[in-house]
Design an enzyme around this catalytic site. Structure first.
Site, PDB file in Angstrom:
ATOM      1  N   GLU A 122       4.300  -5.615   7.103  1.00  0.00           N
ATOM      2  CA  GLU A 122       3.510  -4.559   7.751  1.00  0.00           C
ATOM      3  C   GLU A 122       3.862  -4.378   9.228  1.00  0.00           C
ATOM      4  O   GLU A 122       3.765  -3.276   9.762  1.00  0.00           O
ATOM      5  CB  GLU A 122       2.013  -4.883   7.627  1.00  0.00           C
ATOM      6  CG  GLU A 122       1.423  -4.661   6.235  1.00  0.00           C
ATOM      7  CD  GLU A 122       1.603  -5.839   5.306  1.00  0.00           C
ATOM      8  OE1 GLU A 122       0.943  -5.858   4.250  1.00  0.00           O
ATOM      9  OE2 GLU A 122       2.412  -6.729   5.603  1.00  0.00           O
TER      10      GLU A 122
ATOM     11  N   ALA B 269       0.859  -1.182   0.000  1.00  0.00           N
ATOM     12  CA  ALA B 269       0.000   0.000   0.000  1.00  0.00           C
ATOM     13  C   ALA B 269       0.894   1.230   0.000  1.00  0.00           C
ATOM     14  O   ALA B 269       2.075   1.144   0.352  1.00  0.00           O
ATOM     15  CB  ALA B 269      -0.871  -0.011   1.257  1.00  0.00           C
TER      16      ALA B 269
ATOM     17  N   GLU C 284      -0.380  -9.346  -1.028  1.00  0.00           N
ATOM     18  CA  GLU C 284      -1.796  -9.695  -0.779  1.00  0.00           C
ATOM     19  C   GLU C 284      -2.578  -9.694  -2.099  1.00  0.00           C
ATOM     20  O   GLU C 284      -3.429 -10.553  -2.330  1.00  0.00           O
ATOM     21  CB  GLU C 284      -2.393  -8.712   0.224  1.00  0.00           C
ATOM     22  CG  GLU C 284      -1.827  -8.864   1.629  1.00  0.00           C
ATOM     23  CD  GLU C 284      -2.323  -7.797   2.565  1.00  0.00           C
ATOM     24  OE1 GLU C 284      -3.043  -8.154   3.523  1.00  0.00           O
ATOM     25  OE2 GLU C 284      -2.047  -6.606   2.320  1.00  0.00           O
TER      26      GLU C 284
ATOM     27  N   GLY D  78       0.589  -5.129   0.786  1.00  0.00           N
ATOM     28  CA  GLY D  78      -0.589  -5.159  -0.085  1.00  0.00           C
ATOM     29  C   GLY D  78      -0.266  -5.702  -1.463  1.00  0.00           C
ATOM     30  O   GLY D  78      -1.138  -6.281  -2.125  1.00  0.00           O
TER      31      GLY D  78
HETATM   32  N1  T1G Z   1       4.616   3.468   0.029  1.00  0.00           N
HETATM   33  C1  T1G Z   1       5.087   4.694  -0.297  1.00  0.00           C
HETATM   34  N2  T1G Z   1       6.382   4.960  -0.659  1.00  0.00           N
HETATM   35  C2  T1G Z   1       7.201   3.910  -0.695  1.00  0.00           C
HETATM   36  C3  T1G Z   1       6.786   2.594  -0.362  1.00  0.00           C
HETATM   37  C4  T1G Z   1       5.419   2.391  -0.004  1.00  0.00           C
HETATM   38  N3  T1G Z   1       4.937   1.192   0.297  1.00  0.00           N
HETATM   39  N4  T1G Z   1       7.854   1.778  -0.474  1.00  0.00           N
HETATM   40  C5  T1G Z   1       8.882   2.551  -0.874  1.00  0.00           C
HETATM   41  N5  T1G Z   1       8.510   3.823  -1.003  1.00  0.00           N
HETATM   42  C6  T1G Z   1       9.344   4.948  -1.448  1.00  0.00           C
HETATM   43  C7  T1G Z   1      10.448   5.300  -0.462  1.00  0.00           C
HETATM   44  O1  T1G Z   1      10.007   6.179   0.527  1.00  0.00           O
HETATM   45  C8  T1G Z   1      11.495   5.928  -1.374  1.00  0.00           C
HETATM   46  O2  T1G Z   1      11.108   7.244  -1.625  1.00  0.00           O
HETATM   47  C9  T1G Z   1      11.354   5.126  -2.663  1.00  0.00           C
HETATM   48  O3  T1G Z   1      10.048   4.530  -2.602  1.00  0.00           O
HETATM   49  C10 T1G Z   1      12.367   4.020  -2.778  1.00  0.00           C
HETATM   50  O4  T1G Z   1      12.342   3.247  -1.601  1.00  0.00           O
HETATM   51  C11 T1G Z   1      -2.870  -3.101   3.195  1.00  0.00           C
HETATM   52  C12 T1G Z   1      -1.040  -2.134   5.214  1.00  0.00           C
HETATM   53  C13 T1G Z   1      10.308  -1.825  -1.675  1.00  0.00           C
HETATM   54  C14 T1G Z   1      12.107  -3.013  -0.534  1.00  0.00           C
HETATM   55  O5  T1G Z   1       6.405  -2.133   3.984  1.00  0.00           O
HETATM   56  O6  T1G Z   1      10.564  -2.055   2.026  1.00  0.00           O
HETATM   57  O7  T1G Z   1       0.845  -2.807   2.281  1.00  0.00           O
HETATM   58  O8  T1G Z   1      12.987   8.448  -0.590  1.00  0.00           O
HETATM   59  O9  T1G Z   1      14.647   3.792  -0.818  1.00  0.00           O
HETATM   60  O10 T1G Z   1      15.944   0.339  -0.844  1.00  0.00           O
HETATM   61  O11 T1G Z   1      -1.640  -4.802   4.058  1.00  0.00           O
HETATM   62  O12 T1G Z   1      11.135   0.531  -0.132  1.00  0.00           O
HETATM   63  O13 T1G Z   1      13.030   7.982  -3.022  1.00  0.00           O
HETATM   64  O14 T1G Z   1      11.377   9.623  -2.046  1.00  0.00           O
HETATM   65  O15 T1G Z   1      13.313   1.993   0.280  1.00  0.00           O
HETATM   66  O16 T1G Z   1      15.190  -0.229  -3.193  1.00  0.00           O
HETATM   67  C15 T1G Z   1       3.914  -2.678   3.088  1.00  0.00           C
HETATM   68  C16 T1G Z   1       8.078  -0.810   2.042  1.00  0.00           C
HETATM   69  C17 T1G Z   1       3.175  -1.397   3.103  1.00  0.00           C
HETATM   70  C18 T1G Z   1       7.434  -2.119   1.853  1.00  0.00           C
HETATM   71  C19 T1G Z   1      12.601  -0.983  -1.939  1.00  0.00           C
HETATM   72  N6  T1G Z   1       5.098  -2.537   2.270  1.00  0.00           N
HETATM   73  N7  T1G Z   1       9.153  -0.548   1.105  1.00  0.00           N
HETATM   74  O17 T1G Z   1      13.735  -0.694  -1.210  1.00  0.00           O
HETATM   75  O18 T1G Z   1      14.193   1.687  -2.054  1.00  0.00           O
HETATM   76  S1  T1G Z   1       1.788  -1.477   4.206  1.00  0.00           S
HETATM   77  C20 T1G Z   1       6.266  -2.265   2.801  1.00  0.00           C
HETATM   78  C21 T1G Z   1      10.338  -1.199   1.219  1.00  0.00           C
HETATM   79  C22 T1G Z   1       0.653  -2.442   3.364  1.00  0.00           C
HETATM   80  C23 T1G Z   1      -1.505  -3.654   3.365  1.00  0.00           C
HETATM   81  C24 T1G Z   1      -0.563  -2.806   4.112  1.00  0.00           C
HETATM   82  C25 T1G Z   1      11.416  -0.765   0.281  1.00  0.00           C
HETATM   83  C26 T1G Z   1      11.558  -1.664  -0.972  1.00  0.00           C
HETATM   84  P1  T1G Z   1      12.178   8.356  -1.822  1.00  0.00           P
HETATM   85  P2  T1G Z   1      13.685   2.690  -0.936  1.00  0.00           P
HETATM   86  P3  T1G Z   1      14.875   0.249  -1.847  1.00  0.00           P
END
Ligand code: T1G
Length: 687
Positions: free
Chosen positions: A124, A62, A104, A101
């Site tokens: 999450e 998400a 999912e 998500g």
């Molecule tokens: N939402 C918004 N921005 C995101 C994002 C996300 N999910 N993931 C990454 N970014 C942005 C980040 O801030 C950065 O921005 C750029 O992307 C590159 O990220 C309903 C509740 C995917 C492994 O927890 O673990 O789904 O600084 O520097 O090292 O159940 O990002 O360039 O402006 O980290 O290559 C669950 C979170 C969400 C994964 C890539 N998902 N992301 O790593 O790049 S909750 C996560 C990561 C959810 C549902 C629920 C990592 C990555 P900027 P980065 P990276």
């Protein structure tokens, strides 16, 4: 459809989503999915659908930046209904990291195929949340409750090969041929007239655990320590219990209730703050993004002791050869021996292979003498913390290192400008302050000298990620960021016990706040010979050392320890404390309350943090949060000192600081920046 494209190839509808940087499931992406699935559902030329993403990864979850705001339609559930309940097989084609998500969504598809380099997971919990898109109900139906508990409460991504083994994906594609193999996979499904396998319909993996309360009780017991203070893990366990005990739709409703409890919780707000804060540290506002970093292909480390050895391992882990310099063969052999032992221990735990151990060890170039560092792109000294020794080393490095080499000091508090001053190339000198153990702690304070060049800063901020570190940029001052602000915490801990509060009361208050350990148990663990001396004035720590009490390793310290290292308050330490207090003429104020201890120790950190920010030592408040969380294990579910200060309320903190100043003086004089923000309704988060 802005966030993607649709096309049909031999009866297979292909939905390609392209929403950089990580195809987060923002409202725009959800609309594109909703629109394209509706179109393909109605398109008779389409027999099956492949869902694939462009860019570096499949949906990474998400859009975290949307949380805490009203959720715009369509939500994930709406998209799910068209996908899972449609008449046409949907295949998720996964590359990069299908997370949260994103995974999912893949579980809502009927089949999942991935390239070998892909990872899937539900992280999450690291955001103080739970998988709110059906992940807690669908994953147990694939891997069983026990495995789902580990995967979702742990939050770590699962590599494709393991995911295939667990059934989290159904097939592996050839690397680089994902779309081709996904289309072929879709044709096989159609040709074999395979049923539409909805994950939600599977019961074979959950039914065996119906009524098995012990499974969950056992998991809670085994993970109690790791889960302490976090809200999300318990809600995840409850959601998985629901997946086992309830019919699917009732489980989904329960999941939503449990998700709702978390998404508006202060813990999740704090952990989401931390997610973005960690990614913000590398951005240096006055450094153009186009500043060319210097290529670091080889490194040199001076000193093979605890810090030097740990620092070297970071480069070896990244495949960068390291010239490791010591003064004597014996010290060199000892240092290299420790590195090998560390790797062999990791291999014993199955986290690396024997080949990988040898491969890393071959990257070490042992050397007796600095002359061997002439060709290194980057040199880091980790010698004894004395200015004269540092200056001697940098004078020599200046003479022998190639032009353009980066010269770095691992000092944890000495003046980088003074060190750079003995070289003819101060623009190539900076501080790279690792935290012990240097091969484990992820924080790297990058200390910018007055003359350090933009290229050298850009290089350090970039390669920190290469060696698995989170860079926090600091200007020169005593103790830089983490040690400076947390130094106030230790100072107040030392002061409060002299006024009659027991070390045990201080440690309990700090432990209950969320730290893994209070300052006095921590000191006993690290060793008073390491954290004890450093002052000529008479101190409790100095007296304990002179009584040969070095902590857990020898005769106890602030506590006595039994054979299982269980601490009990020490009467000897209490006597020493009272003695020093008398010697210093300090009035006994009796045992302070936990609330008072927290205010005294942690508000001191916040106040110093405000000074660090006001002086421009730190770029932003969230950098101080990252430094304290990664450098001192400040509990992440508080968001760190500055984020926590905002949540407490700056006017309240200011008022308390003034009360403390009235009693304890200058140490609590409110920082100007904090006073300003408190009086103008400002906050650290809003800058
Ligand atoms: N939402 C918004 N921005 C995101 C994002 C996300 N999910 N993931 C990454 N970014 C942005 C980040 O801030 C950065 O921005 C750029 O992307 C590159 O990220 C309903 C509740 C995917 C492994 O927890 O673990 O789904 O600084 O520097 O090292 O159940 O990002 O360039 O402006 O980290 O290559 C669950 C979170 C969400 C994964 C890539 N998902 N992301 O790593 O790049 S909750 C996560 C990561 C959810 C549902 C629920 C990592 C990555 P900027 P980065 P990276």
């Amino acid at each position: 459809m802005k966030a993607g494209t649709m096309n049909v190839e031999s009866g297979i509808g292909i939905i390609t989503i392209d929403s950089p940087p990580v195809n987060a499931l923002s409202v725009g992406v959800r609309r594109a999915l909703d629109e394209s699935f509706k179109k393909f559902a109605a398109d008779e030329s389409v027999n099956a659908i492949v869902l694939i993403c462009a860019g570096r990864t499949f949906f990474a979850g998400a859009d975290i930046s949307e949380f805490g705001k009203p959720m715009e339609e369509p939500n994930l559930q709406a998209v799910n209904d068209i996908m899972e309940n449609g008449q046409k097989p949907v295949i998720a084609a996964i590359h990069g990291t299908a997370l949260g998500g994103g995974y999912e969504l893949a579980l809502m598809c009927h089949y999942r195929i991935a390239v070998p380099s892909a990872k899937v997971g539900l992280p999450e919990v690291k955001l103080g949340l739970l998988p709110g898109g059906g992940g807690t109900q669908r994953l147990p139906r694939i891997v069983g409750a026990a495995a789902a508990l580990n995967i979702i409460v742990g939050g770590d991504p699962v590599p494709a090969a393991k995911a295939l083994e667990l059934g989290m994906i159904d097939a592996l594609a050839e690397e680089g041929c994902l779309l081709r193999d996904a289309i072929a996979f879709a044709h096989n499904i159609l040709n074999e007239n395979k049923p539409l396998a909805r994950v939600r319909d599977r019961q074979d993996k959950v039914d065996p655990d119906k009524g098995n309360a012990e499974l969950f009780a056992d998991f809670r017991r085994k993970n109690a320590r790791a889960m302490r203070g976090f809200k999300a893990p318990e809600n995840i366990i409850k959601a998985i219990e629901a997946a086992v005990e309830l019919p699917f739709d009732k489980g989904i409703t329960r999941e939503a209730e449990l998700f709702h409890e978390l998404v508006y919780s202060p813990e999740s707000a704090a952990q989401r703050h931390y997610f973005f804060a960690e990614r913000e540290t590398a951005k240096v506002p006055d450094l153009p993004r186009t500043t060319p970093p210097i290529d670091v292909k080889t490194a040199g480390v001076i000193g093979a002791g605890t810090m030097g050895g740990g620092i070297a391992m970071n480069f070896l882990n990244a495949g960068i050869p390291v010239t490791l310099v010591e003064m004597s063969q014996e010290a060199l052999d000892r240092g290299i021996g420790v590195i090998r032992k560390n790797y062999e221990n990791t291999a014993k735990k199955g986290r690396m292979t024997a080949e990988q151990v040898e491969q890393r060890m071959t990257l070490i170039r042992p050397a007796l003498g600095i002359d061997a560092l002439g060709d290194a792109d980057l040199v880091i000294e980790a010698v004894f913390e004395e200015m004269a020794i540092k200056k001697d080393v940098f004078g020599k490095l200046d003479a022998i290192c190639k032009s353009g080499a980066i010269l770095a000091s691992n000092t944890s508090f000495l003046d980088i400008d003074e060190i750079a001053g003995v070289t003819a190339r101060p623009e190539s000198v900076l501080g790279l302050h690792f935290f012990s153990p240097a091969n484990v702690m992820r924080l790297l304070e990058v200390v910018r000298g007055a003359k350090t060049s933009p290229e050298v800063i850009a290089t350090a901020m970039k390669f920190a990620k290469t060696i698995g570190k989170v860079p926090v940029l600091a200007r020169v001052c005593h103790g830089f960021i983490a040690n400076r602000v947390m130094g106030c915490y230790m100072d107040q801990a030392d002061a409060i016990i002299l006024e009659g509060t027991s070390p045990a009361a201080v440690d309990k208050a700090i432990y209950d706040y969320g730290f893994a350990m209070g300052p006095f148990q921590m000191t006993d663990l690290v060793g008073l010979d390491v954290l004890g001396r450093g002052s000529n004035a008479r101190t409790v720590r100095g007296d304990l050392v002179s009584h040969d009490r070095l902590g857990q390793k020898k005769n106890g310290g602030f506590y006595d320890y039994d054979e299982n290292r269980k601490p009990t308050p020490s009467t000897i330490a209490a006597t020493i404390i009272a003695d020093v207090a008398r010697f210093k003429g300090i009035e006994n104020r009796g045992e302070q309350t936990s609330e008072e201890i927290i205010a005294r120790l942690l508000y001191a950190v916040i106040n110093e943090g405000a000074k660090v920010l006001g002086e421009g030592i730190a770029i932003r408040a969230s950098d101080i949060d990252v430094a304290c969380i990664l450098g001192y294990n400040w509990p992440v579910y508080t968001g760190g000192p500055m984020f926590w200060a905002d949540s407490v309320g700056l006017p309240r903190i200011l008022a308390k600081l003034k009360d403390l100043e009235a009693v304890y003086g200058q140490a609590f004089r409110p920082a100007r920046l904090l006073e300003e923000k408190a009086n103008t309704g400002g906050s650290f988060a809003r800058g």
